[in-house]
Enzyme design. Sequence first.
Site, PDB file in Angstrom:
ATOM      1  N   LYS A  64       4.681  58.483  45.144  1.00 52.12           N
ATOM      2  CA  LYS A  64       5.375  57.209  45.048  1.00 52.12           C
ATOM      3  C   LYS A  64       5.022  56.522  43.751  1.00 52.12           C
ATOM      4  CE  LYS A  64       7.829  53.822  46.852  1.00 52.12           C
ATOM      5  NZ  LYS A  64       8.556  53.777  45.561  1.00 52.12           N
ATOM      6  N   LYS A  90      -3.829  53.208  43.215  1.00 52.19           N
ATOM      7  CA  LYS A  90      -3.283  51.918  43.671  1.00 52.19           C
ATOM      8  C   LYS A  90      -2.810  51.988  45.124  1.00 52.19           C
ATOM      9  CE  LYS A  90      -0.365  50.338  40.676  1.00 52.19           C
ATOM     10  NZ  LYS A  90       0.880  50.071  39.892  1.00 52.19           N
ATOM     11  N   LYS A 137       4.870  59.098  38.997  1.00 53.31           N
ATOM     12  CA  LYS A 137       5.491  58.179  38.034  1.00 53.31           C
ATOM     13  C   LYS A 137       6.466  58.964  37.193  1.00 53.31           C
ATOM     14  CE  LYS A 137       4.916  53.841  36.488  1.00 53.31           C
ATOM     15  NZ  LYS A 137       4.247  52.735  37.209  1.00 53.31           N
ATOM     16  N   THR A 140       5.559  41.982  43.200  1.00 49.74           N
ATOM     17  CA  THR A 140       4.436  42.299  42.304  1.00 49.74           C
ATOM     18  C   THR A 140       3.774  41.005  41.826  1.00 49.74           C
ATOM     19  OG1 THR A 140       5.709  44.220  41.612  1.00 49.74           O
ATOM     20  CG2 THR A 140       3.725  43.738  40.357  1.00 49.74           C
ATOM     21  N   ASN A 194      10.011  40.715  35.075  1.00 49.45           N
ATOM     22  CA  ASN A 194      10.031  40.452  36.512  1.00 49.45           C
ATOM     23  C   ASN A 194       8.662  40.001  37.023  1.00 49.45           C
ATOM     24  OD1 ASN A 194      11.018  40.609  39.257  1.00 49.45           O
ATOM     25  ND2 ASN A 194       9.819  42.477  39.406  1.00 49.45           N
ATOM     26  N   SER A 248       7.418  48.023  48.430  1.00 51.01           N
ATOM     27  CA  SER A 248       8.204  49.262  48.387  1.00 51.01           C
ATOM     28  C   SER A 248       7.971  50.064  49.665  1.00 51.01           C
ATOM     29  CB  SER A 248       7.791  50.130  47.193  1.00 51.01           C
ATOM     30  OG  SER A 248       8.531  49.779  46.051  1.00 51.01           O
TER      31      SER A 248
HETATM   32  N1  GLU Z   1       6.346  50.384  39.221  1.00 50.47           N
HETATM   33  C1  GLU Z   1       5.566  49.653  40.167  1.00 50.47           C
HETATM   34  C2  GLU Z   1       4.087  49.936  39.964  1.00 50.47           C
HETATM   35  O1  GLU Z   1       3.655  50.296  38.898  1.00 50.47           O
HETATM   36  C3  GLU Z   1       6.048  49.837  41.592  1.00 50.47           C
HETATM   37  C4  GLU Z   1       6.043  51.234  42.107  1.00 50.47           C
HETATM   38  C5  GLU Z   1       6.730  51.418  43.453  1.00 50.47           C
HETATM   39  O2  GLU Z   1       7.138  50.428  44.034  1.00 50.47           O
HETATM   40  O3  GLU Z   1       6.824  52.563  43.874  1.00 50.47           O
HETATM   41  O4  GLU Z   1       3.301  49.736  40.838  1.00 50.47           O
END
Ligand code: GLU
Length: 426
Positions: free
Chosen positions: A72, A96, A108, A192, A223, A366
Amino acid sequence: MASIMLNNPWDRARSQLHSAVSHLKLPAAFIERMEKPDRVIEVSIPVKMDDGRKETFRGYRVQHNNIRGPYKGGLRYHPKVDMDEVKALAFWMTMKNAVVDVPFGGGKGGITVDPKKLSEGELERLTRGFARELAPYIGEEVDVPAPDVNTSPKIMSWFRDEYSKVVGKDSPAVVTGKPVGEGGSEGRVEATGLGGFYALMETMRLLGRRHNGLKVAIQGFGNVGSYLAGYMKEAGFRVVALSDSKGGLYVPNGIIDLSVVAACKEKSGKLAGCYCVGSVCDFSNMESLGGRDISSTETLTLPVDVVVPAALENAITEENANAVQASIILEMANGPTTEEADVILKKKHVTVIPDILANSGGVAVSYFEWYQNMHDEKWKKEDVLAKLKERMDTATQAVYENAKDYKVSLREAAYIVALKRLYDAA
Ligand code: GLU
């Protein structure tokens, strides 16, 4: 030489891993597994441009680890995207997701592109092409992308549509961060920023610090930074400086009306010059407000209490870490502090609330979105936000407790929390 090496985010990620594992007794095979992504994918995406030319873009997806659940993490569109950056970002997602305790692994992706130079049609064709290339490797229970730098709910909607066409089945849960009317979750857009606000407030409560009237400078007004600024101001912080990649403004008495400033940025494409009095934003108001222009990097070294890097990696380096005046850094960007800078900040007793905790609210919601899609549910915004707060508070407490137990920084403690949970699941 060493500093050049450590500014490579992937080298830094591995070095953070090693410094955390030195406090734990973990088998070498497990550490080795964390050091190596499960899979790296690199694709070419040919796109028909509006003028009829074909241009080929480079896209990446790194699936770092899925011990705790499907891979994810977001998709980033930026000229600086490369494999080492995506590898580091995927690794940070694994950590994370473990810190905020959602049942996901880490991944990613990204495309090396400046999306601001593309028309909407070109952006859509690029996204659809990327979805077709990644389709064999992703899926609702395999790997679930999301927005990141320069990617929006609309981009997620194109991505889901194209993926669904390829697999011949509507698959809303293949991405998160979709528009609310199209399977997206209430509360995802602000998640976030709000999650960062909760992590900050809980850390301050645990440290016994008061927040009212504290001055804040925020680097990055996308954002994440824009929502966070709003929540902080509402809670009684004084937001005195804001910047984006083109520069920004410093108003020592506080930027009065954030929504007017945001509208000014929306209209002019940049924050610089958004000195607003009432609804009028103009350089000519600069003097009456007692403000001045700042560069993006200057945001980090102003005389404030809290600094928020909410843009890209390597914002705080050995060059500017000594000049940081704030006592708290809330890392809303991924990887904003280099390793040398971290050492300097530690010596200066600056409290750094690390990225893998501070910005985990996005992926937490998410997870809620993914869960709602998989179970055909629709949660009310207040329920989503209450669950987000609970998760951020619990994660912050776990990190704080581990920092005390192991006598380490919050960053090392966050890695310790994550690695223990990953090892338990292995
Ligand atoms: N891009 C965001 C992060 O770096 C969200 C990732 C997601 O929701 O999967 O945490």
